[in-house]
Design a protein around this motif. Sequence first.
Motif, PDB file in Angstrom:
ATOM      1  N   GLU A 239      11.854  -0.033  23.271  1.00  0.00           N
ATOM      2  CA  GLU A 239      11.132  -0.044  22.134  1.00  0.00           C
ATOM      3  C   GLU A 239      11.057  -1.545  21.599  1.00  0.00           C
ATOM      4  O   GLU A 239       9.670  -2.232  21.354  1.00  0.00           O
ATOM      5  CB  GLU A 239      11.459   0.656  21.010  1.00  0.00           C
ATOM      6  N   PHE A 240      12.140  -2.143  21.660  1.00  0.00           N
ATOM      7  CA  PHE A 240      11.989  -3.594  21.436  1.00  0.00           C
ATOM      8  C   PHE A 240      11.256  -4.434  22.318  1.00  0.00           C
ATOM      9  O   PHE A 240      10.475  -5.166  21.898  1.00  0.00           O
ATOM     10  CB  PHE A 240      13.562  -4.184  21.415  1.00  0.00           C
ATOM     11  N   VAL A 241      11.352  -4.380  23.554  1.00  0.00           N
ATOM     12  CA  VAL A 241      10.566  -4.999  24.678  1.00  0.00           C
ATOM     13  C   VAL A 241       9.175  -4.861  24.293  1.00  0.00           C
ATOM     14  O   VAL A 241       8.171  -5.733  24.286  1.00  0.00           O
ATOM     15  CB  VAL A 241      10.997  -4.685  26.110  1.00  0.00           C
ATOM     16  N   ALA A 242       8.757  -3.626  23.995  1.00  0.00           N
ATOM     17  CA  ALA A 242       7.567  -3.246  23.866  1.00  0.00           C
ATOM     18  C   ALA A 242       6.851  -4.013  22.675  1.00  0.00           C
ATOM     19  O   ALA A 242       5.778  -4.495  22.531  1.00  0.00           O
ATOM     20  CB  ALA A 242       7.081  -1.951  23.666  1.00  0.00           C
ATOM     21  N   ASN A 243       7.485  -3.767  21.465  1.00  0.00           N
ATOM     22  CA  ASN A 243       7.188  -4.543  20.211  1.00  0.00           C
ATOM     23  C   ASN A 243       7.061  -6.116  20.418  1.00  0.00           C
ATOM     24  O   ASN A 243       6.212  -6.760  19.986  1.00  0.00           O
ATOM     25  CB  ASN A 243       8.234  -4.036  19.013  1.00  0.00           C
ATOM     26  N   VAL A 244       8.174  -6.769  21.081  1.00  0.00           N
ATOM     27  CA  VAL A 244       8.032  -8.016  21.419  1.00  0.00           C
ATOM     28  C   VAL A 244       6.956  -8.508  21.968  1.00  0.00           C
ATOM     29  O   VAL A 244       6.037  -9.402  21.622  1.00  0.00           O
ATOM     30  CB  VAL A 244       9.176  -8.605  21.824  1.00  0.00           C
ATOM     31  N   SER A 245       6.426  -7.703  23.185  1.00  0.00           N
ATOM     32  CA  SER A 245       5.525  -8.065  23.902  1.00  0.00           C
ATOM     33  C   SER A 245       4.060  -7.907  23.052  1.00  0.00           C
ATOM     34  O   SER A 245       3.154  -8.909  23.158  1.00  0.00           O
ATOM     35  CB  SER A 245       5.160  -7.173  25.059  1.00  0.00           C
ATOM     36  N   HIS A 246       4.097  -6.887  22.142  1.00  0.00           N
ATOM     37  CA  HIS A 246       2.791  -6.766  21.330  1.00  0.00           C
ATOM     38  C   HIS A 246       2.401  -7.679  20.258  1.00  0.00           C
ATOM     39  O   HIS A 246       1.739  -8.466  20.203  1.00  0.00           O
ATOM     40  CB  HIS A 246       2.602  -5.194  20.828  1.00  0.00           C
ATOM     41  N   GLU A 247       3.756  -8.076  19.827  1.00  0.00           N
ATOM     42  CA  GLU A 247       3.733  -9.139  18.893  1.00  0.00           C
ATOM     43  C   GLU A 247       3.621 -10.370  19.229  1.00  0.00           C
ATOM     44  O   GLU A 247       2.904 -11.351  18.479  1.00  0.00           O
ATOM     45  CB  GLU A 247       5.133  -9.154  17.861  1.00  0.00           C
ATOM     46  N   LEU A 248       3.984 -10.711  20.414  1.00  0.00           N
ATOM     47  CA  LEU A 248       3.641 -12.135  21.024  1.00  0.00           C
ATOM     48  C   LEU A 248       2.131 -11.982  21.717  1.00  0.00           C
ATOM     49  O   LEU A 248       1.538 -13.128  21.478  1.00  0.00           O
ATOM     50  CB  LEU A 248       4.718 -12.434  22.135  1.00  0.00           C
ATOM     51  N   LYS A 249       1.929 -10.922  22.004  1.00  0.00           N
ATOM     52  CA  LYS A 249       0.295 -11.000  22.341  1.00  0.00           C
ATOM     53  C   LYS A 249      -0.600 -11.358  21.336  1.00  0.00           C
ATOM     54  O   LYS A 249      -1.404 -11.936  21.376  1.00  0.00           O
ATOM     55  CB  LYS A 249       0.064  -9.559  23.158  1.00  0.00           C
ATOM     56  N   THR A 250      -0.435 -10.607  20.090  1.00  0.00           N
ATOM     57  CA  THR A 250      -1.500 -10.887  19.066  1.00  0.00           C
ATOM     58  C   THR A 250      -1.767 -12.466  18.633  1.00  0.00           C
ATOM     59  O   THR A 250      -2.771 -12.722  18.828  1.00  0.00           O
ATOM     60  CB  THR A 250      -0.938 -10.251  17.903  1.00  0.00           C
TER      61      THR A 250
END
Length: 460
Positions: A239-250
């Motif tokens: 979940e952390f990796v997914a959230n980090v990827s999403h937050e960095l992508k934005t």
Amino acid sequence: MQDASLLLKLNRILLAGHAVMLVVFAALILVGGYEYRWGAFAASSLSVLVSWAICMIGARRAVMPVLTLVGDLTRENDRLAAGKPAQSVTTELEFPFNRLVESQARMRSRVNEREQRLQTEFERLSAVLNSMHDGVVAVDRQEKVLLANATSRQMVHFVTGEATGKPFLEVSRNWLLCESLRNCLVTGRMQRREIQTADEPVRTLDLRASCLPGSPPQGAVAVLRDVTELRRLENLRHEFVANVSHELKTPLAAIMAYAETLKMGAINDQENNLNFVHRIEEQAKRLHQLIQDILQIARVESGQEVFHIVRVPLHDAITAAVAVQRDSAEHKQQTLTVDIQESAVVDADEDGVRTIIDNLLSNAIKYTPAGGHVTVRLATDGQQARVEVEDTGIGISAENLPRVFERFFRADRARARSMISTGLGLSIVKHLSQAFGGSVSVTSQLGEGSCFVVKLPLGE
């Protein structure tokens, strides 16, 4: 034994005499008269009776002690074979019977020594098995329990106190474990799978079942390891990796979009080009803050963050944090109040304490509408310093309240997207507070505001 030997010699003499008398009797019959015949017959008969009586008395006296000794030895050996304590056997008979008694005494002593060693080994094995964090269950070919340590009894919930010798399904209702043991006995191959317990709280168990030695296998043993926490951490990591990827992508997507717009000609648009540059700068700050927060929380959680523990006056830390955040509060026309009831000093990292107060203040100002109020209080509560940050903002609903300190959690995602927020501020506050021996809590009412409370031990 000497009496028996003498009796045997006497019996041999009497039997020899009897034989002589029989010869004499036969001679008298051939050459003698009628009277001689009857006299010889009577004498011979009397000698036979006397010899038989002497033999019987001698045999009884010689054999009865032997029979008694054989009975005693048989009884005590049977007790040894049954695992019961045996008594010592004594005899007055001489060689070779005394040697037999001595041999039985040595055997009894060795059996007792081996039994004591086996008992010691069993107690040692039981202590090791019961101290293990892993559960161990062994069954025979009939699926009857051979052994089960204390951990396994708790893991698969044994319904009876004494399980040894009972069918596994009688002492536990965990069908998946029973099925794995059965498959191991049938196929002769190791079985591995993950099972879950039926009772609350539900636990995830890693199961490995292998066969006991023998052909066919004489039983099966299962080792159970609780991997509930490991699976939870794995899910958090994913979940952390997914959230980090999403937050960095934005922010990266926004920066790329504005840069592409400028490249396509908007850079010459005097009315909007500076606005695009400001947006790029804003998203770059957001990206930089996100990366800094990720690195900090990763260091704190892993224990790699190096703290310089000093005496930190909390009123100075609060004053410095308020000075930094005051412009943001005035920009939103908010009232920022400081209420220091008494001074307090804690032993902590100075930068870490300022980060705690900065994040709480920044969070309160972000989620408080224009014209609202934000108050910072400092007081002592027993042996702890108490820092409160209260606002009149949007508040947090009751169902979201337990999750506010989770990483990347936002109660109002739509509103959060319009702000420079990483979703890690409160999580950093929690981990830093715990690192300094304190705690953080929150009370909130939806639509009325929130109050965050940090407690830190007072410096000695």
